[in-house]
Design a protein around this motif. Structure first.
Motif, PDB file in Angstrom:
ATOM      1  N   TRP A   1     -22.493  28.953   7.922  1.00 47.54           N
ATOM      2  CA  TRP A   1     -22.564  28.656   6.496  1.00 47.54           C
ATOM      3  C   TRP A   1     -22.373  27.164   6.220  1.00 47.54           C
ATOM      4  O   TRP A   1     -22.962  26.615   5.287  1.00 47.54           O
ATOM      5  CB  TRP A   1     -21.552  29.478   5.709  1.00 47.54           C
ATOM      6  N   ARG A   2     -21.543  26.493   7.007  1.00 45.24           N
ATOM      7  CA  ARG A   2     -21.360  25.045   6.793  1.00 45.24           C
ATOM      8  C   ARG A   2     -22.699  24.322   6.872  1.00 45.24           C
ATOM      9  O   ARG A   2     -23.010  23.447   6.054  1.00 45.24           O
ATOM     10  CB  ARG A   2     -20.413  24.460   7.841  1.00 45.24           C
ATOM     11  N   ILE A   3     -23.504  24.684   7.882  1.00 43.79           N
ATOM     12  CA  ILE A   3     -24.801  24.037   8.067  1.00 43.79           C
ATOM     13  C   ILE A   3     -25.810  24.543   7.043  1.00 43.79           C
ATOM     14  O   ILE A   3     -26.606  23.762   6.490  1.00 43.79           O
ATOM     15  CB  ILE A   3     -25.303  24.267   9.502  1.00 43.79           C
ATOM     16  N   ARG A   4     -25.779  25.828   6.744  1.00 38.99           N
ATOM     17  CA  ARG A   4     -26.707  26.378   5.744  1.00 38.99           C
ATOM     18  C   ARG A   4     -26.461  25.727   4.373  1.00 38.99           C
ATOM     19  O   ARG A   4     -27.410  25.379   3.649  1.00 38.99           O
ATOM     20  CB  ARG A   4     -26.532  27.896   5.668  1.00 38.99           C
ATOM     21  N   LEU A   5     -25.201  25.565   4.003  1.00 38.30           N
ATOM     22  CA  LEU A   5     -24.879  24.893   2.745  1.00 38.30           C
ATOM     23  C   LEU A   5     -25.400  23.458   2.729  1.00 38.30           C
ATOM     24  O   LEU A   5     -25.912  22.980   1.716  1.00 38.30           O
ATOM     25  CB  LEU A   5     -23.365  24.911   2.510  1.00 38.30           C
ATOM     26  N   MET A   6     -25.282  22.800   3.857  1.00 37.14           N
ATOM     27  CA  MET A   6     -25.769  21.420   3.956  1.00 37.14           C
ATOM     28  C   MET A   6     -27.286  21.378   3.809  1.00 37.14           C
ATOM     29  O   MET A   6     -27.839  20.530   3.099  1.00 37.14           O
ATOM     30  CB  MET A   6     -25.330  20.833   5.301  1.00 37.14           C
ATOM     31  N   LEU A   7     -27.988  22.302   4.469  1.00 36.01           N
ATOM     32  CA  LEU A   7     -29.440  22.381   4.352  1.00 36.01           C
ATOM     33  C   LEU A   7     -29.849  22.679   2.918  1.00 36.01           C
ATOM     34  O   LEU A   7     -30.784  22.061   2.379  1.00 36.01           O
ATOM     35  CB  LEU A   7     -29.977  23.472   5.282  1.00 36.01           C
ATOM     36  N   ASN A   8     -29.165  23.624   2.286  1.00 31.19           N
ATOM     37  CA  ASN A   8     -29.498  23.989   0.916  1.00 31.19           C
ATOM     38  C   ASN A   8     -29.220  22.845  -0.055  1.00 31.19           C
ATOM     39  O   ASN A   8     -30.016  22.564  -0.953  1.00 31.19           O
ATOM     40  CB  ASN A   8     -28.710  25.233   0.491  1.00 31.19           C
ATOM     41  N   TYR A   9     -28.083  22.191   0.125  1.00 31.28           N
ATOM     42  CA  TYR A   9     -27.730  21.088  -0.767  1.00 31.28           C
ATOM     43  C   TYR A   9     -28.726  19.942  -0.639  1.00 31.28           C
ATOM     44  O   TYR A   9     -29.165  19.353  -1.637  1.00 31.28           O
ATOM     45  CB  TYR A   9     -26.312  20.600  -0.457  1.00 31.28           C
ATOM     46  N   LYS A  10     -29.092  19.619   0.579  1.00 28.13           N
ATOM     47  CA  LYS A  10     -30.037  18.524   0.818  1.00 28.13           C
ATOM     48  C   LYS A  10     -31.486  18.930   0.555  1.00 28.13           C
ATOM     49  O   LYS A  10     -32.391  18.097   0.627  1.00 28.13           O
ATOM     50  CB  LYS A  10     -29.898  18.018   2.256  1.00 28.13           C
ATOM     51  N   GLN A  11     -31.703  20.210   0.283  1.00 29.59           N
ATOM     52  CA  GLN A  11     -33.045  20.729  -0.012  1.00 29.59           C
ATOM     53  C   GLN A  11     -34.007  20.480   1.154  1.00 29.59           C
ATOM     54  O   GLN A  11     -35.158  20.102   0.962  1.00 29.59           O
ATOM     55  CB  GLN A  11     -33.564  20.134  -1.319  1.00 29.59           C
ATOM     56  N   ILE A  12     -33.507  20.727   2.359  1.00 32.62           N
ATOM     57  CA  ILE A  12     -34.322  20.580   3.570  1.00 32.62           C
ATOM     58  C   ILE A  12     -35.038  21.897   3.821  1.00 32.62           C
ATOM     59  O   ILE A  12     -34.390  22.946   3.931  1.00 32.62           O
ATOM     60  CB  ILE A  12     -33.435  20.219   4.781  1.00 32.62           C
ATOM     61  N   PRO A  13     -36.355  21.915   3.920  1.00 33.22           N
ATOM     62  CA  PRO A  13     -37.069  23.174   4.190  1.00 33.22           C
ATOM     63  C   PRO A  13     -36.684  23.724   5.567  1.00 33.22           C
ATOM     64  O   PRO A  13     -36.738  23.003   6.562  1.00 33.22           O
ATOM     65  CB  PRO A  13     -38.545  22.768   4.151  1.00 33.22           C
ATOM     66  N   TYR A  14     -36.285  24.998   5.593  1.00 31.70           N
ATOM     67  CA  TYR A  14     -35.901  25.579   6.884  1.00 31.70           C
ATOM     68  C   TYR A  14     -36.181  27.065   6.898  1.00 31.70           C
ATOM     69  O   TYR A  14     -36.328  27.705   5.855  1.00 31.70           O
ATOM     70  CB  TYR A  14     -34.420  25.316   7.178  1.00 31.70           C
ATOM     71  N   MET A  15     -36.277  27.596   8.104  1.00 32.69           N
ATOM     72  CA  MET A  15     -36.398  29.031   8.308  1.00 32.69           C
ATOM     73  C   MET A  15     -35.266  29.479   9.221  1.00 32.69           C
ATOM     74  O   MET A  15     -34.682  28.666   9.946  1.00 32.69           O
ATOM     75  CB  MET A  15     -37.751  29.404   8.922  1.00 32.69           C
ATOM     76  N   THR A  16     -34.950  30.764   9.168  1.00 28.50           N
ATOM     77  CA  THR A  16     -33.820  31.306   9.922  1.00 28.50           C
ATOM     78  C   THR A  16     -34.298  32.282  10.981  1.00 28.50           C
ATOM     79  O   THR A  16     -35.189  33.096  10.730  1.00 28.50           O
ATOM     80  CB  THR A  16     -32.846  32.042   8.981  1.00 28.50           C
ATOM     81  N   ILE A  17     -33.707  32.190  12.155  1.00 30.26           N
ATOM     82  CA  ILE A  17     -33.862  33.212  13.193  1.00 30.26           C
ATOM     83  C   ILE A  17     -32.474  33.790  13.450  1.00 30.26           C
ATOM     84  O   ILE A  17     -31.553  33.075  13.857  1.00 30.26           O
ATOM     85  CB  ILE A  17     -34.449  32.636  14.491  1.00 30.26           C
ATOM     86  N   PHE A  18     -32.322  35.084  13.165  1.00 29.02           N
ATOM     87  CA  PHE A  18     -31.038  35.745  13.382  1.00 29.02           C
ATOM     88  C   PHE A  18     -30.972  36.280  14.803  1.00 29.02           C
ATOM     89  O   PHE A  18     -31.920  36.902  15.299  1.00 29.02           O
ATOM     90  CB  PHE A  18     -30.858  36.898  12.392  1.00 29.02           C
ATOM     91  N   LEU A  19     -29.834  36.047  15.453  1.00 25.27           N
ATOM     92  CA  LEU A  19     -29.610  36.502  16.827  1.00 25.27           C
ATOM     93  C   LEU A  19     -28.444  37.477  16.883  1.00 25.27           C
ATOM     94  O   LEU A  19     -27.394  37.229  16.279  1.00 25.27           O
ATOM     95  CB  LEU A  19     -29.306  35.308  17.746  1.00 25.27           C
ATOM     96  N   GLU A  20     -28.617  38.568  17.620  1.00 27.43           N
ATOM     97  CA  GLU A  20     -27.504  39.463  17.904  1.00 27.43           C
ATOM     98  C   GLU A  20     -26.538  38.767  18.875  1.00 27.43           C
ATOM     99  O   GLU A  20     -26.954  37.920  19.673  1.00 27.43           O
ATOM    100  CB  GLU A  20     -28.006  40.772  18.528  1.00 27.43           C
ATOM    101  N   PHE A  21     -25.269  39.135  18.820  1.00 25.47           N
ATOM    102  CA  PHE A  21     -24.270  38.502  19.694  1.00 25.47           C
ATOM    103  C   PHE A  21     -24.716  38.405  21.159  1.00 25.47           C
ATOM    104  O   PHE A  21     -24.663  37.318  21.746  1.00 25.47           O
ATOM    105  CB  PHE A  21     -22.937  39.255  19.618  1.00 25.47           C
ATOM    106  N   PRO A  22     -25.169  39.505  21.792  1.00 28.49           N
ATOM    107  CA  PRO A  22     -25.503  39.404  23.209  1.00 28.49           C
ATOM    108  C   PRO A  22     -26.767  38.602  23.491  1.00 28.49           C
ATOM    109  O   PRO A  22     -27.036  38.256  24.649  1.00 28.49           O
ATOM    110  CB  PRO A  22     -25.681  40.866  23.646  1.00 28.49           C
ATOM    111  N   ASP A  23     -27.529  38.253  22.446  1.00 28.14           N
ATOM    112  CA  ASP A  23     -28.769  37.502  22.647  1.00 28.14           C
ATOM    113  C   ASP A  23     -28.590  36.000  22.470  1.00 28.14           C
ATOM    114  O   ASP A  23     -29.515  35.224  22.737  1.00 28.14           O
ATOM    115  CB  ASP A  23     -29.843  37.988  21.662  1.00 28.14           C
ATOM    116  N   ILE A  24     -27.414  35.565  22.023  1.00 27.51           N
ATOM    117  CA  ILE A  24     -27.215  34.140  21.739  1.00 27.51           C
ATOM    118  C   ILE A  24     -27.352  33.300  23.004  1.00 27.51           C
ATOM    119  O   ILE A  24     -28.160  32.352  23.063  1.00 27.51           O
ATOM    120  CB  ILE A  24     -25.850  33.896  21.069  1.00 27.51           C
ATOM    121  N   GLU A  25     -26.601  33.636  24.043  1.00 29.16           N
ATOM    122  CA  GLU A  25     -26.631  32.813  25.257  1.00 29.16           C
ATOM    123  C   GLU A  25     -28.013  32.787  25.903  1.00 29.16           C
ATOM    124  O   GLU A  25     -28.537  31.683  26.188  1.00 29.16           O
ATOM    125  CB  GLU A  25     -25.579  33.278  26.257  1.00 29.16           C
ATOM    126  N   PRO A  26     -28.665  33.939  26.162  1.00 25.77           N
ATOM    127  CA  PRO A  26     -29.984  33.857  26.798  1.00 25.77           C
ATOM    128  C   PRO A  26     -31.020  33.137  25.943  1.00 25.77           C
ATOM    129  O   PRO A  26     -31.873  32.414  26.475  1.00 25.77           O
ATOM    130  CB  PRO A  26     -30.368  35.319  27.035  1.00 25.77           C
TER     131      PRO A  26
END
Length: 247
Positions: free
Chosen positions: A27-52
């Motif tokens: 959320w710290r980074i998402r808030l920064m992106l939203n405040y700065k109005q930087i166009p972005y997309m999100t990819i959600f990762l499940e816990f066991p998929d983060i490292e690979p």
């Protein structure tokens, strides 16, 4: 014809069954992106998929001296124009501030450092006691298994053992005086605006708001424990315009 959406940033976030952001550090980074109005997309990762996944992007493990106990964590980002990947909220915030200087976000201040340290020290234990064992309730079965296994290895007992109402109430009661003091400190510049430094937000405001929004997503009753502290709530409400994009 509307212009095609072209993200500048790909944000790697932590998945939950509500399909919205719930990680306080993301959320710290998402808030920064939203405040700065930087166009972005999100990819959600499940816990066991983060490292690979992050390994597959060519990222190295976290610095052993960092606060995390995990080698690979979110947030992570791809800066699309340069095809640059990075991980950890601190370096990411610095990168965003350097590369997207419009609508600046102060990344450090004497008052901000004091508030962050005291908020972690005084309210951190109660927050963790209430949020962590409930977090499993918004995870998929795969992530639940990973979360339980990794957290219980450190705790040495089942997560449910944390949900002792007497111990939980005692933790919040113990933290109360300190949290009231931090709440007052958060209002140091309230004559100029709702944020720590006054009229405009800093990374400290995003740290506070991210933690509260994480609690709210996990369990509304935990979030309501903060409602008695005006400083916390003023910052949270001041950041509401930058929380509309959650997914």
């Amino acid at each position: 014809m509307a212009a095609q959406f072209e993200p500048q940033i790909v944000l790697y976030d932590l998945a939950c069954t509500k399909n919205i952001c719930f990680s306080p550090v993301v959320w710290r980074i998402r808030l920064m992106l939203n405040y700065k109005q930087i166009p972005y997309m999100t990819i959600f990762l499940e816990f066991p998929d983060i490292e690979p996944t992050l390994k597959g992007l060519g990222l190295g493990p976290s610095d052993p001296a960092s606060a995390t106990n995990f080698k690979y964590t979110v947030p992570a980002i791809q800066h699309v124009p340069s095809n640059t990947y990075m991980m950890d909220s601190g370096p990411i915030a610095q990168f965003l501030e350097s590369n997207f200087p419009e609508r600046p976000v102060p990344l450090t201040s004497e008052l901000g450092r004091e508030i962050e340290a005291k908020a972690r020290g005084l309210g951190g234990k109660a927050f963790q006691l209430s949020v962590m064992p409930r977090e499993i309730g918004i995870l998929s079965p795969r992530s639940q298994e990973y979360f339980r296994r990794t957290r219980e290895a450190g705790l040495g007992f089942p997560l449910e053992k944390l949900l002792d109402s007497d111990k939980e109430e005692q933790a919040w009661a113990t933290a109360s005086d300190g949290m009231h003091a931090v709440s007052e400190l958060m209002g140091t510049n309230k004559a100029e605006g709702p944020f720590v430094l006054g009229a405009k937000p800093s990374i400290t405001d995003f740290f506070i708001t991210g933690s509260l929004q994480s609690a709210r997503t996990v369990d509304e009753t935990v979030f309501q424990r903060f409602a008695k502290y005006p400083g916390y709530m003023a910052i949270y409400e001041g950041c509401l315009p930058y929380m509309e994009k959650k997914d």
